[in-house]
Scaffold this motif. Structure first.
Motif, PDB file in Angstrom:
ATOM      1  N   THR A  18       0.857  -1.176   0.000  1.00 53.66           N
ATOM      2  CA  THR A  18       0.000   0.000   0.000  1.00 53.66           C
ATOM      3  C   THR A  18       0.894   1.227   0.000  1.00 53.66           C
ATOM      4  O   THR A  18       1.755   1.363   0.865  1.00 53.66           O
ATOM      5  CB  THR A  18      -0.920   0.042   1.229  1.00 53.66           C
ATOM      6  OG1 THR A  18      -1.755  -1.114   1.212  1.00 53.66           O
ATOM      7  CG2 THR A  18      -1.781   1.294   1.234  1.00 53.66           C
ATOM      8  N   ILE A  67      -2.758   1.057   7.532  1.00 51.89           N
ATOM      9  CA  ILE A  67      -1.748   0.034   7.857  1.00 51.89           C
ATOM     10  C   ILE A  67      -2.424  -1.213   8.431  1.00 51.89           C
ATOM     11  O   ILE A  67      -2.095  -2.348   8.034  1.00 51.89           O
ATOM     12  CB  ILE A  67      -0.714   0.611   8.851  1.00 51.89           C
ATOM     13  CG1 ILE A  67       0.111   1.701   8.166  1.00 51.89           C
ATOM     14  CG2 ILE A  67       0.184  -0.503   9.399  1.00 51.89           C
ATOM     15  CD1 ILE A  67       0.955   2.530   9.119  1.00 51.89           C
ATOM     16  N   ARG A  70      -4.133  -3.219   5.617  1.00 52.59           N
ATOM     17  CA  ARG A  70      -3.176  -3.990   4.814  1.00 52.59           C
ATOM     18  C   ARG A  70      -2.674  -5.184   5.605  1.00 52.59           C
ATOM     19  O   ARG A  70      -2.600  -6.309   5.084  1.00 52.59           O
ATOM     20  CB  ARG A  70      -2.005  -3.095   4.365  1.00 52.59           C
ATOM     21  CG  ARG A  70      -0.879  -3.861   3.680  1.00 52.59           C
ATOM     22  CD  ARG A  70      -1.315  -4.701   2.503  1.00 52.59           C
ATOM     23  NE  ARG A  70      -1.591  -3.881   1.357  1.00 52.59           N
ATOM     24  CZ  ARG A  70      -2.201  -4.331   0.269  1.00 52.59           C
ATOM     25  NH1 ARG A  70      -2.602  -5.573   0.179  1.00 52.59           N
ATOM     26  NH2 ARG A  70      -2.440  -3.532  -0.746  1.00 52.59           N
ATOM     27  N   ALA A  71      -2.350  -4.987   6.867  1.00 56.00           N
ATOM     28  CA  ALA A  71      -1.854  -6.091   7.691  1.00 56.00           C
ATOM     29  C   ALA A  71      -2.902  -7.185   7.850  1.00 56.00           C
ATOM     30  O   ALA A  71      -2.565  -8.377   7.903  1.00 56.00           O
ATOM     31  CB  ALA A  71      -1.421  -5.565   9.057  1.00 56.00           C
TER      32      ALA A  71
END
Length: 74
Positions: A18, A67, A70-71
């Motif tokens: 990302t 974040i 995405r994780a």
């Protein structure tokens, strides 16, 4: 990995990525994010936040959410 001419590389990024950029960053051109998919063999997203160069200081909650999202897909 040193890349003298990025058009000559045959290896692509295989990690989901990302790219977070901002609307008012005077230092980093958004063109880098626009060109990134050419070098990806994994999912790629480009997120744009209304901020200057200092996204973590100006939009910490939004950046943390990106974040975390995405994780969560890894």
């Amino acid at each position: 990995m040193l890349i003298v001419d990025p058009r000559e590389t045959t290896r692509k990024i295989t990690t989901p990525t990302t790219h977070v950029s901002s609307t008012r960053d005077p230092f980093i051109a958004t063109k880098s994010a626009a060109l990134t998919p050419d070098y990806m063999a994994a999912p790629f997203t480009h997120e744009i936040l209304d901020a200057t160069h200092w996204i973590p200081e100006e939009r910490p909650a939004e950046l943390a959410a990106l974040i975390a999202a995405r994780a969560a897909t890894a």
